[in-house]
Motif scaffolding. Sequence first.
Motif, PDB file in Angstrom:
ATOM      1  N   GLY A 278      -0.352  24.092  28.071  1.00 28.47           N
ATOM      2  CA  GLY A 278       0.440  24.846  27.112  1.00 28.47           C
ATOM      3  C   GLY A 278       1.372  24.047  26.224  1.00 28.47           C
ATOM      4  N   TYR A 279       1.015  22.813  25.880  1.00 30.79           N
ATOM      5  CA  TYR A 279       1.899  22.029  25.015  1.00 30.79           C
ATOM      6  C   TYR A 279       1.886  22.592  23.597  1.00 30.79           C
ATOM      7  N   LYS A 280       3.097  22.820  23.067  1.00 26.35           N
ATOM      8  CA  LYS A 280       3.261  23.294  21.694  1.00 26.35           C
ATOM      9  C   LYS A 280       4.316  22.411  21.032  1.00 26.35           C
ATOM     10  N   PHE A 281       3.838  21.408  20.324  1.00 25.53           N
ATOM     11  CA  PHE A 281       4.742  20.409  19.770  1.00 25.53           C
ATOM     12  C   PHE A 281       5.504  20.903  18.549  1.00 25.53           C
ATOM     13  N   TRP A 282       5.084  22.025  17.990  1.00 26.25           N
ATOM     14  CA  TRP A 282       5.767  22.617  16.839  1.00 26.25           C
ATOM     15  C   TRP A 282       6.257  24.014  17.213  1.00 26.25           C
ATOM     16  N   SER A 283       7.556  24.253  17.085  1.00 28.44           N
ATOM     17  CA  SER A 283       8.103  25.585  17.372  1.00 28.44           C
ATOM     18  C   SER A 283       7.874  26.539  16.213  1.00 28.44           C
ATOM     19  N   ASP A 284       7.731  26.005  15.010  1.00 27.81           N
ATOM     20  CA  ASP A 284       7.308  26.766  13.835  1.00 27.81           C
ATOM     21  C   ASP A 284       6.650  25.762  12.882  1.00 27.81           C
ATOM     22  N   PRO A 285       6.042  26.220  11.793  1.00 29.45           N
ATOM     23  CA  PRO A 285       5.290  25.288  10.939  1.00 29.45           C
ATOM     24  C   PRO A 285       6.100  24.128  10.376  1.00 29.45           C
ATOM     25  N   GLU A 286       7.414  24.215  10.390  1.00 28.02           N
ATOM     26  CA  GLU A 286       8.244  23.164   9.812  1.00 28.02           C
ATOM     27  C   GLU A 286       9.086  22.419  10.837  1.00 28.02           C
ATOM     28  N   THR A 287       9.052  22.840  12.110  1.00 26.71           N
ATOM     29  CA  THR A 287       9.995  22.293  13.091  1.00 26.71           C
ATOM     30  C   THR A 287       9.269  21.869  14.362  1.00 26.71           C
ATOM     31  N   GLU A 319      -0.151  17.142  13.634  1.00 21.28           N
ATOM     32  CA  GLU A 319       0.102  17.987  14.805  1.00 21.28           C
ATOM     33  C   GLU A 319       0.673  17.197  15.978  1.00 21.28           C
ATOM     34  N   THR A 320       0.252  15.950  16.142  1.00 18.65           N
ATOM     35  CA  THR A 320       0.570  15.199  17.358  1.00 18.65           C
ATOM     36  C   THR A 320       1.426  13.964  17.145  1.00 18.65           C
ATOM     37  N   PHE A 321       1.669  13.580  15.882  1.00 17.15           N
ATOM     38  CA  PHE A 321       2.233  12.263  15.636  1.00 17.15           C
ATOM     39  C   PHE A 321       3.656  12.111  16.175  1.00 17.15           C
ATOM     40  N   GLY A 322       4.460  13.150  16.062  1.00 18.22           N
ATOM     41  CA  GLY A 322       5.814  13.078  16.609  1.00 18.22           C
ATOM     42  C   GLY A 322       5.809  12.820  18.103  1.00 18.22           C
ATOM     43  N   ALA A 323       4.916  13.494  18.819  1.00  9.27           N
ATOM     44  CA  ALA A 323       4.790  13.275  20.261  1.00  9.27           C
ATOM     45  C   ALA A 323       4.288  11.871  20.554  1.00  9.27           C
ATOM     46  N   SER A 324       3.359  11.377  19.738  1.00  8.00           N
ATOM     47  CA  SER A 324       2.796  10.044  19.964  1.00  8.00           C
ATOM     48  C   SER A 324       3.864   8.964  19.865  1.00  8.00           C
ATOM     49  N   VAL A 325       4.714   9.051  18.860  1.00  6.90           N
ATOM     50  CA  VAL A 325       5.787   8.067  18.702  1.00  6.90           C
ATOM     51  C   VAL A 325       6.753   8.144  19.874  1.00  6.90           C
ATOM     52  N   TYR A 326       7.046   9.348  20.315  1.00  5.22           N
ATOM     53  CA  TYR A 326       7.997   9.526  21.410  1.00  5.22           C
ATOM     54  C   TYR A 326       7.485   8.938  22.717  1.00  5.22           C
ATOM     55  N   VAL A 327       6.208   9.179  23.065  1.00  2.69           N
ATOM     56  CA  VAL A 327       5.739   8.827  24.413  1.00  2.69           C
ATOM     57  C   VAL A 327       5.338   7.371  24.553  1.00  2.69           C
ATOM     58  N   ALA A 328       5.084   6.665  23.451  1.00  8.72           N
ATOM     59  CA  ALA A 328       4.716   5.248  23.567  1.00  8.72           C
ATOM     60  C   ALA A 328       5.844   4.476  24.256  1.00  8.72           C
ATOM     61  N   ARG A 329       5.483   3.498  25.063  1.00  3.27           N
ATOM     62  CA  ARG A 329       6.485   2.736  25.808  1.00  3.27           C
ATOM     63  C   ARG A 329       7.350   1.915  24.865  1.00  3.27           C
ATOM     64  N   ARG A 330       8.454   1.423  25.347  1.00  4.13           N
ATOM     65  CA  ARG A 330       9.303   0.509  24.597  1.00  4.13           C
ATOM     66  C   ARG A 330       8.474  -0.726  24.216  1.00  4.13           C
TER      67      ARG A 330
END
Length: 443
Positions: A278-287, A319-330
């Motif tokens: 149930g991952y929903k990376f966008w709470s609305d189309p702009e956020t 759709e996924t890029f914000g999550a991708s940047v966040y989860v990548a390791r230091r």
Amino acid sequence: MQDIRDAILADDTAALAGLSVPESYKGITVHADEADMFEGMASREKDPRKSLHLDDVATPEVAPGEALVAVMASAINYNTVWTSIFEPVSTFSFLKRYGRISPLAKRHDLPYHVVGSDLAGVVLKTGEGVHAWKPGDKVVAHCLSVELEAPEGHDDTMMDPEQRIWGFETNFGGLAELALVKTNQLMPKPDHLTWEEAASPGLVNSTAYRQLVSPHGANMTQGDVVLIWGASGGLGSYATQFALNGGATPVCVVSSPEKAEICRKMGADLIIDRSEEGYKFWSDPETQDPREWKRFGQRIRELTGGDDPDIVFEHPGRETFGASVYVARRGGTIVTCASTSGFMHQYDNRYLWMNLKRIIGSHFANYKEAYLANRLVAKGQIHPTVSRVYPLHETGEAANDVHHNSHQGKVGVLCLAPEEGLGVTDTAKREQHLDGINRFRGV
């Protein structure tokens, strides 16, 4: 054309060399006068079945350094979908731009565009100055078209200012009975594969190799944790195989139990079914919702025993890029291409700059990378991912499958091949790898 088909099926090189080149052939086209046909419609509503046509087209002149290939099979890529729905722009703008660079390039600027960026077939004719290939050679083609008249391309041909994708930014592509290519696009056909199997890896296999394995991309090493979006799809299925083949640990993100099972069959153990969880990376189309990024990152660590991804293999895009940047390791790497869910990416730059992460753009592959990727297929270390095959006249249906993500792996198209299962010349090697070759069939 029937004589050409018969000579290829009989493996009669002498007969093939003696045949004249047809004045025309059948190819899948889009038409310039229909470029506005979907104007005002949402992308999902645009129908490739309405814009892709099976036409008789004139056979182009074969110039020095080029080859005309009798195409036995081809395959569908997202660039064919983009061409068919005229997004993000009409490909006729590419053809016009190409046509301005030389009189020979002007051949490509036509009111129709023969599409397709994959092929497996047989060389029918070569132009002057070609010594490495001859009529009768069984080949596959990569889709890099370059001019190499500027210095930038001589270190990495992808940096050539006149770099283009054949069949997308050039004309006379592979979804046709004949195709025109530069001979430096040609590579030996893997001898244990059928025509449709050999045609399918080209674009996605080479793209995944550069993006993940090459020093020009993420430069994956043994032990790396690699997060792979769409791990059972056309591009992700090759990334998953490269990760496993190269000693890395793939974390496969999929959208259904059936796709998860495909990843297990490839040998992957760490799988996230994003629909089930149930991952929903966008709470609305702009956020976007950073809480979902965090939940996703925690799930990755649960699977890996606490490790964040060294590499994120990105291609969905918006759709996924914000999550991708966040989860990548230091210090980790996000390597990106395609952006099939949207080109305008948004991410929180604090997680990039303060954690010293890198974003690398990757686009197709140079000739050496394409050759190395194809060699792994020929060795049986990387397998084709064909799930379904259509006849040439149903290419619109095949492209619609890919447009709506109702496919797995790659969708093949038979061109001159009259049926599936033809073209194998090394049956012993095929038997050795049959389970891997058929892994995606019927899914």
